[in-house]
Design an enzyme around this catalytic site. Structure first.
Site, PDB file in Angstrom:
ATOM      1  N   ARG A   1       0.859  -1.191   0.000  1.00 30.89           N
ATOM      2  CA  ARG A   1       0.000   0.000   0.000  1.00 30.89           C
ATOM      3  C   ARG A   1       0.891   1.235   0.000  1.00 30.89           C
ATOM      4  O   ARG A   1       1.722   1.403   0.895  1.00 30.89           O
ATOM      5  CB  ARG A   1      -0.883   0.026   1.243  1.00 30.89           C
ATOM      6  CG  ARG A   1      -1.931  -1.096   1.285  1.00 30.89           C
ATOM      7  CD  ARG A   1      -2.930  -0.803   2.403  1.00 30.89           C
ATOM      8  NE  ARG A   1      -3.829  -1.919   2.663  1.00 30.89           N
ATOM      9  CZ  ARG A   1      -4.961  -2.134   1.995  1.00 30.89           C
ATOM     10  NH1 ARG A   1      -5.329  -1.311   1.025  1.00 30.89           N
ATOM     11  NH2 ARG A   1      -5.738  -3.154   2.306  1.00 30.89           N
TER      12      ARG A   1
ATOM     13  N   GLN B   1     -10.315 -14.070   4.155  1.00 29.36           N
ATOM     14  CA  GLN B   1     -11.258 -13.655   3.102  1.00 29.36           C
ATOM     15  C   GLN B   1     -10.548 -13.206   1.819  1.00 29.36           C
ATOM     16  O   GLN B   1     -11.144 -13.127   0.760  1.00 29.36           O
ATOM     17  CB  GLN B   1     -12.158 -12.522   3.622  1.00 29.36           C
ATOM     18  CG  GLN B   1     -13.112 -12.978   4.702  1.00 29.36           C
ATOM     19  CD  GLN B   1     -13.698 -11.830   5.509  1.00 29.36           C
ATOM     20  OE1 GLN B   1     -14.778 -11.357   5.231  1.00 29.36           O
ATOM     21  NE2 GLN B   1     -12.965 -11.368   6.515  1.00 29.36           N
TER      22      GLN B   1
ATOM     23  N   GLY C   1      -7.416  -1.297  -6.318  1.00 28.66           N
ATOM     24  CA  GLY C   1      -8.703  -0.814  -5.835  1.00 28.66           C
ATOM     25  C   GLY C   1      -8.771   0.696  -5.852  1.00 28.66           C
ATOM     26  O   GLY C   1      -8.151   1.361  -6.693  1.00 28.66           O
TER      27      GLY C   1
ATOM     28  N   HIS D   1     -14.342  -1.782   5.615  1.00 25.70           N
ATOM     29  CA  HIS D   1     -14.378  -0.646   6.543  1.00 25.70           C
ATOM     30  C   HIS D   1     -15.355   0.428   6.106  1.00 25.70           C
ATOM     31  O   HIS D   1     -15.963   1.090   6.926  1.00 25.70           O
ATOM     32  CB  HIS D   1     -12.982  -0.027   6.668  1.00 25.70           C
ATOM     33  CG  HIS D   1     -12.139  -0.717   7.694  1.00 25.70           C
ATOM     34  ND1 HIS D   1     -12.461  -0.704   9.025  1.00 25.70           N
ATOM     35  CD2 HIS D   1     -11.026  -1.462   7.578  1.00 25.70           C
ATOM     36  CE1 HIS D   1     -11.569  -1.401   9.693  1.00 25.70           C
ATOM     37  NE2 HIS D   1     -10.675  -1.883   8.833  1.00 25.70           N
TER      38      HIS D   1
ATOM     39  N   GLU E   1     -16.676  -4.690   9.238  1.00 25.08           N
ATOM     40  CA  GLU E   1     -15.631  -4.015  10.041  1.00 25.08           C
ATOM     41  C   GLU E   1     -15.988  -2.550  10.296  1.00 25.08           C
ATOM     42  O   GLU E   1     -15.652  -1.981  11.314  1.00 25.08           O
ATOM     43  CB  GLU E   1     -14.308  -4.003   9.256  1.00 25.08           C
ATOM     44  CG  GLU E   1     -13.583  -5.302   9.161  1.00 25.08           C
ATOM     45  CD  GLU E   1     -12.380  -5.163   8.221  1.00 25.08           C
ATOM     46  OE1 GLU E   1     -11.332  -5.717   8.554  1.00 25.08           O
ATOM     47  OE2 GLU E   1     -12.492  -4.513   7.168  1.00 25.08           O
TER      48      GLU E   1
ATOM     49  N   ASP F   1     -13.793  -5.884  -1.651  1.00 26.36           N
ATOM     50  CA  ASP F   1     -14.855  -4.996  -1.142  1.00 26.36           C
ATOM     51  C   ASP F   1     -15.924  -4.677  -2.189  1.00 26.36           C
ATOM     52  O   ASP F   1     -16.996  -4.199  -1.839  1.00 26.36           O
ATOM     53  CB  ASP F   1     -14.241  -3.672  -0.662  1.00 26.36           C
ATOM     54  CG  ASP F   1     -13.308  -3.866   0.520  1.00 26.36           C
ATOM     55  OD1 ASP F   1     -13.471  -4.856   1.243  1.00 26.36           O
ATOM     56  OD2 ASP F   1     -12.418  -3.021   0.714  1.00 26.36           O
TER      57      ASP F   1
ATOM     58  N   ARG G   1     -26.427 -19.985  21.143  1.00 25.76           N
ATOM     59  CA  ARG G   1     -25.688 -18.736  21.399  1.00 25.76           C
ATOM     60  C   ARG G   1     -25.968 -17.664  20.353  1.00 25.76           C
ATOM     61  O   ARG G   1     -26.408 -17.966  19.245  1.00 25.76           O
ATOM     62  CB  ARG G   1     -24.183 -19.009  21.352  1.00 25.76           C
ATOM     63  CG  ARG G   1     -23.656 -19.636  22.597  1.00 25.76           C
ATOM     64  CD  ARG G   1     -22.211 -20.038  22.399  1.00 25.76           C
ATOM     65  NE  ARG G   1     -21.624 -20.468  23.655  1.00 25.76           N
ATOM     66  CZ  ARG G   1     -20.564 -21.256  23.737  1.00 25.76           C
ATOM     67  NH1 ARG G   1     -19.977 -21.695  22.650  1.00 25.76           N
ATOM     68  NH2 ARG G   1     -20.082 -21.585  24.924  1.00 25.76           N
TER      69      ARG G   1
HETATM   70  O1  F6P Z   1      -9.551  -3.261   0.804  1.00 29.17           O
HETATM   71  C1  F6P Z   1      -9.536  -4.611   1.055  1.00 29.17           C
HETATM   72  C2  F6P Z   1      -9.474  -4.887   2.532  1.00 29.17           C
HETATM   73  O2  F6P Z   1      -9.342  -6.282   2.690  1.00 29.17           O
HETATM   74  C3  F6P Z   1     -10.637  -4.378   3.352  1.00 29.17           C
HETATM   75  O3  F6P Z   1     -11.806  -5.125   3.277  1.00 29.17           O
HETATM   76  C4  F6P Z   1     -10.038  -4.392   4.731  1.00 29.17           C
HETATM   77  O4  F6P Z   1     -10.725  -3.515   5.590  1.00 29.17           O
HETATM   78  C5  F6P Z   1      -8.623  -3.953   4.463  1.00 29.17           C
HETATM   79  O5  F6P Z   1      -8.339  -4.300   3.115  1.00 29.17           O
HETATM   80  C6  F6P Z   1      -7.586  -4.574   5.352  1.00 29.17           C
HETATM   81  O6  F6P Z   1      -6.361  -4.000   5.044  1.00 29.17           O
HETATM   82  P1  F6P Z   1      -4.931  -4.582   5.448  1.00 29.17           P
HETATM   83  O7  F6P Z   1      -4.683  -5.795   4.629  1.00 29.17           O
HETATM   84  O8  F6P Z   1      -3.998  -3.484   5.117  1.00 29.17           O
HETATM   85  O9  F6P Z   1      -5.007  -4.921   6.899  1.00 29.17           O
END
Ligand code: F6P
Length: 357
Positions: A74, A283, A111, A180, A231, A136, A171
């Site tokens: 990133r 995921q 993305g 997010h 999240e 996402d 439960r």
């Molecule tokens: O953008 C994809 C994603 O997997 C989101 O769903 C998630 O909130 C985020 O990246 C997690 O980011 P990282 O891999 O930097 O923890």
């Protein structure tokens, strides 16, 4: 001779390799006179000139392989215009490497953040074609992103597994799903997994209504309740705060994520036994599902076609069941949210699913 630079940027997902394979196969199908430069770890590779020459054999056997053969990282868009720790101008460095290698174009897979930088490079005069990846499914300009369906499968499997144990023990279970800012993944996995309550960022929840929905189920004879919580799920109270106030509140948060907070609140208000499961980065992992393999291959193939025609400045997307080219300036900086008024939300509510609103 065509010289093509490839890079994968941002959080990885399934079918990145399938998409790159699609691009390269379709280009090589039309011509042998091609050089492929794979930049390593996203924009970092382009900034610092880290790349490897790739041949058709590098793209063989990767259709089913998760992750990315190029690595990813990133590099936040807001930092692109800021010099690095050694004073290097990142945008100028990317341009320099592009021209030094005499590239005809860059193929960028990513993305939302990745698209902002791709568009910046376009405005700086570079030829760019992009492909929409993310679990996402929140990229504007395309109905679907690759990675999404694979992640829906994994999150649904997690909910399915939780279902049996939740039923045995009577439960309340929360499965926290990635996302997010948007709730596509939680909404789809939640519906596919038969969740009773789905909380997504676009529909702020009222904890009293969440508890009421659980109690109503229990009064009607159900011994368990499953919640799919994104999240980025947010309470109505928090959604009413300014960005600054919310940030301050979140800094003081004692729970690792919103799901644990929701769990504590349900437990306190109802006295029920609540557990939280977080499938997290599973995921994004593993092999792409068949849908994503086909979808990413199709997008890659169309990207190859654009490159051979010398048409640049587009994201190859998917609209109304057609592969389309979308101008990068239209895509950059916009997110595709779930509308609280969407038909799918109304249908889910008709099925008795509560969104806590
Ligand atoms: O953008 C994809 C994603 O997997 C989101 O769903 C998630 O909130 C985020 O990246 C997690 O980011 P990282 O891999 O930097 O923890």
């Amino acid at each position: 001779m065509k010289r093509i630079g490839l890079l994968t940027s941002g959080g990885d997902c399934q079918a990145l390799n399938a998409a790159m394979r699609g691009v390269v196969k379709s280009i090589l199908h039309g011509s042998d006179d091609v050089e492929i430069y794979g930049f390593l770890e996203g924009y970092k590779g382009l900034i610092y000139g880290n790349y490897k020459m790739l041949s058709s054999s590098d793209f063989s056997g990767i259709l089913t392989k998760g992750g990315t053969i190029l690595g990813s990282s990133r590099t936040p868009f807001k930092l692109m215009r800021e010099p690095d720790e050694n004073g290097l101008d990142k945008v100028e460095a990317m341009k320099h490497n592009y021209y030094k290698l005499n590239l005809d174009c860059l193929v960028i897979l990513g993305g939302n953040g990745t698209h902002k930088t791709a568009n910046l490079l376009r405005t700086e005069g570079l030829n760019v074609v992009t492909l929409p990846k993310t679990i996402d499914n929140d990229l504007w300009g395309t109905d679907m992103t690759f990675g999404f369906q694979s992640a829906v499968n994994i999150a649904t499997d997690a909910i399915d597994c939780i279902h049996t144990t939740a039923a045995s023990h009577g439960r309340v279970f929360i499965v926290e799903v990635m996302g997010h800012k948007v709730g596509w993944l939680t909404l789809n996995a939640g519906m596919a997994g038969g969740a009773d309550i789905i909380l997504i960022p676009e529909i702020p929840y009222d904890i009293k209504k969440v508890v009421k929905a659980i109690e109503t189920r229990h009064k009607r004879g159900s011994r368990f309740t499953i919640l799919a919580v994104a999240e980025g799920a947010i309470s109505k109270e928090d959604a009413a705060l300014s960005k600054k106030e919310l940030k301050k509140k979140q800094e003081k948060r004692v729970y690792p994520s919103v799901s644990y907070q929701v769990a504590a609140e349900i437990q306190e208000r109802s006295g029920l036994d609540v557990r939280v499961t977080v499938p997290g980065h599973t995921q994004r992992g593993g092999s792409p599902c068949p849908y994503d393999r086909v979808f990413a291959s199709r997008l890659g193939s169309e990207a190859g076609k654009l490159i051979m025609k010398g048409e640049y400045g587009f994201m190859v997307g998917y609209k109304n069941r057609e592969i389309v080219k979308v101008p990068l300036e239209d895509v950059a900086g916009k997110l595709k949210y779930v509308s609280p008024d969407a038909t799918i939300i109304k249908e889910a509510k008709m099925l008795g699913i509560s969104f806590g609103d």
